[in-house]
Motif scaffolding. Structure first.
Motif, PDB file in Angstrom:
ATOM      1  N   SER A 111       0.701  -0.873  -0.061  1.00  0.00           N
ATOM      2  CA  SER A 111      -0.159   0.006  -0.480  1.00  0.00           C
ATOM      3  C   SER A 111       1.147   1.552  -0.264  1.00  0.00           C
ATOM      4  O   SER A 111       2.092   0.710   0.622  1.00  0.00           O
ATOM      5  CB  SER A 111      -0.785  -0.228   1.527  1.00  0.00           C
ATOM      6  OG  SER A 111      -1.836   1.081   1.084  1.00  0.00           O
ATOM      7  N   TYR A 162      -2.584  -1.251  -3.336  1.00  0.00           N
ATOM      8  CA  TYR A 162      -3.387   0.138  -2.844  1.00  0.00           C
ATOM      9  C   TYR A 162      -2.703   1.545  -2.912  1.00  0.00           C
ATOM     10  O   TYR A 162      -1.338   1.272  -2.601  1.00  0.00           O
ATOM     11  CB  TYR A 162      -4.267  -0.274  -1.184  1.00  0.00           C
ATOM     12  CG  TYR A 162      -4.552  -1.788  -1.631  1.00  0.00           C
ATOM     13  CD1 TYR A 162      -5.787  -1.580  -1.632  1.00  0.00           C
ATOM     14  CD2 TYR A 162      -4.078  -2.926  -1.072  1.00  0.00           C
ATOM     15  CE1 TYR A 162      -7.049  -2.700  -1.410  1.00  0.00           C
ATOM     16  CE2 TYR A 162      -4.888  -4.106  -1.274  1.00  0.00           C
ATOM     17  CZ  TYR A 162      -6.160  -4.115  -1.217  1.00  0.00           C
ATOM     18  OH  TYR A 162      -6.555  -4.625  -1.859  1.00  0.00           O
ATOM     19  N   ARG A 185      -3.636   5.365  -0.522  1.00  0.00           N
ATOM     20  CA  ARG A 185      -4.150   5.604   0.372  1.00  0.00           C
ATOM     21  C   ARG A 185      -3.975   6.772   0.444  1.00  0.00           C
ATOM     22  O   ARG A 185      -2.831   7.878   0.612  1.00  0.00           O
ATOM     23  CB  ARG A 185      -3.463   4.565   1.564  1.00  0.00           C
ATOM     24  CG  ARG A 185      -4.461   5.029   2.897  1.00  0.00           C
ATOM     25  CD  ARG A 185      -3.570   5.028   4.058  1.00  0.00           C
ATOM     26  NE  ARG A 185      -2.835   4.749   4.593  1.00  0.00           N
ATOM     27  CZ  ARG A 185      -1.760   5.658   4.884  1.00  0.00           C
ATOM     28  NH1 ARG A 185      -1.439   6.891   4.618  1.00  0.00           N
ATOM     29  NH2 ARG A 185      -0.451   5.170   5.487  1.00  0.00           N
ATOM     30  N   THR A 224      -6.619  -0.188  -6.901  1.00  0.00           N
ATOM     31  CA  THR A 224      -7.597   0.227  -5.407  1.00  0.00           C
ATOM     32  C   THR A 224      -7.146   1.699  -4.403  1.00  0.00           C
ATOM     33  O   THR A 224      -6.608   1.346  -3.630  1.00  0.00           O
ATOM     34  CB  THR A 224      -8.115  -0.863  -4.557  1.00  0.00           C
ATOM     35  OG1 THR A 224      -8.129  -2.107  -5.239  1.00  0.00           O
ATOM     36  CG2 THR A 224      -9.306  -0.322  -3.341  1.00  0.00           C
ATOM     37  N   CYS A 261      -8.251   3.789  -1.299  1.00  0.00           N
ATOM     38  CA  CYS A 261      -8.411   3.136   0.692  1.00  0.00           C
ATOM     39  C   CYS A 261      -8.955   4.591   0.701  1.00  0.00           C
ATOM     40  O   CYS A 261      -7.638   5.585   0.993  1.00  0.00           O
ATOM     41  CB  CYS A 261      -7.810   2.568   1.302  1.00  0.00           C
ATOM     42  SG  CYS A 261      -8.291   0.507   0.612  1.00  0.00           S
ATOM     43  N   GLU A 310      -9.257   2.395   4.953  1.00  0.00           N
ATOM     44  CA  GLU A 310      -8.734   1.358   5.528  1.00  0.00           C
ATOM     45  C   GLU A 310      -8.847   1.632   6.935  1.00  0.00           C
ATOM     46  O   GLU A 310      -9.292   3.392   7.155  1.00  0.00           O
ATOM     47  CB  GLU A 310      -7.037   2.014   5.359  1.00  0.00           C
ATOM     48  CG  GLU A 310      -6.012   1.256   6.431  1.00  0.00           C
ATOM     49  CD  GLU A 310      -4.382   2.040   5.867  1.00  0.00           C
ATOM     50  OE1 GLU A 310      -4.051   1.064   6.169  1.00  0.00           O
ATOM     51  OE2 GLU A 310      -4.375   3.452   6.069  1.00  0.00           O
ATOM     52  N   LYS A 318     -10.442  -2.703   3.419  1.00  0.00           N
ATOM     53  CA  LYS A 318      -9.457  -3.880   2.961  1.00  0.00           C
ATOM     54  C   LYS A 318      -7.823  -3.892   3.654  1.00  0.00           C
ATOM     55  O   LYS A 318      -7.285  -4.640   3.331  1.00  0.00           O
ATOM     56  CB  LYS A 318      -9.327  -2.904   1.437  1.00  0.00           C
ATOM     57  CG  LYS A 318     -10.213  -2.653   0.114  1.00  0.00           C
ATOM     58  CD  LYS A 318     -11.363  -4.054   0.180  1.00  0.00           C
ATOM     59  CE  LYS A 318     -12.060  -4.183  -0.788  1.00  0.00           C
ATOM     60  NZ  LYS A 318     -12.413  -5.546  -0.509  1.00  0.00           N
TER      61      LYS A 318
END
Length: 284
Positions: free
Chosen positions: A87, A113, A115, A151, A153, A185, A210
């Motif tokens: 991430s 990910y 974030r 993705t 988050c 998250e 996730k």
């Protein structure tokens, strides 16, 4: 006689399954680390800090800073140690205004990910700010997913749990963001600090979460909606106020994919090993 004994054993197992099935010891998911935990050390020497983290048995990283390196340079250091970055944390402005660059760095690092951990605002957090964040997250999340296979988050920080209608602003944000492009998250401290129950929130929203930051809050500390507390209030897992067994059971059921230790305190050298030991000895 032998057959009688075997029959009794079988009946005992059938009637009292707990005799044969003890709780498995140790948190079953891989334990990762947020780079922010070792931010001061990373600022001095990235390679040595990675060595320190790997010595603890941790190879899964969430980076929120490149610490003066390019993404390529940091990836090389990770690869040399058989470590990974799952991430990549970035600031709100970079997500919105440099989405392509963010995606490029995340993919170079090997992350799945992207974030964001803070929505810029002046207290108190308002509906207008929440609406703008929802709009930005949906737009950037769509670009990250459809154009780059990443993705997005959002990491909660406490202020989102102020009451709104029949729930909170966090409930509003979950409802208004597209689950195809925006997930979350959970920072368990920043759910608990404003008075929420992390386990209940995980049960409520399931697979929208996730990623997770695992941390604990010093006993006696009273929370609020500020999203702030002195770093000394971060304590080793299992020594604070949070009901970690209940939270982590709910997280496993919800399908959280990555679990990162985050400890913002100045006592990382002693507290992180203590947290790891706690997780390794946890029975769920």
């Amino acid at each position: 006689m032998k057959n009688v004994i075997l029959t009794l054993i079988f009946l005992g197992i059938a009637i009292f399954p707990g005799i044969a099935q003890k709780s498995k010891k140790g948190f079953p998911a891989e334990i990762g680390m947020v780079s922010y935990t070792y931010r001061h050390s990373f600022q001095k020497d990235v390679a040595k800090t990675l060595d320190t983290i790997k010595t603890l048995g941790i190879t899964d990283m969430e980076f929120s800073n490149l610490f003066g390196k390019t993404a390529q340079e940091l990836r090389k250091l990770l690869d040399e140690r058989n470590m990974k970055c799952s991430s990549f944390g970035v600031g709100y402005d970079d997500l919105v205004n440099k989405t392509g660059e963010v995606a490029s760095n995340a993919k170079t690092l090997g992350a799945s990910y992207v974030r964001v951990a803070w929505i810029p605002h002046k207290a108190p957090f308002t509906l207008e700010v929440a609406k703008k964040a929802v709009e930005d997250f949906n737009r950037a999340g769509k670009i990250l997913k459809e154009e780059h296979g990443l993705t997005f988050c959002y990491h909660n920080h406490g202020y989102e749990f102020q009451p709104y209608e029949k729930g909170t602003f966090f409930d509003y944000m979950v409802a208004q963001t597209d689950p195809k492009y925006v997930n979350f998250e959970m920072d368990i401290l920043w759910v608990f600090h404003p008075g929420q129950d992390p386990a209940k929130l995980l049960n409520k929203y399931g697979k929208r979460f996730k990623l997770m930051h695992m941390k604990d809050l010093r006993k006696g500390v009273t929370g609020d909606f500020s999203g702030q507390t002195p770093v000394e209030n971060d304590v080793a897992l299992g020594t604070g106020q949070l009901d970690l067994p209940a939270i982590l059971k709910a997280a496993l059921k919800a399908g959280v994919e990555h679990y990162y230790i985050e400890d913002e305190s100045p006592s990382v050298s002693s507290q992180v090993p203590q947290s790891i030991t706690y997780l390794k000895n946890l029975s769920l």
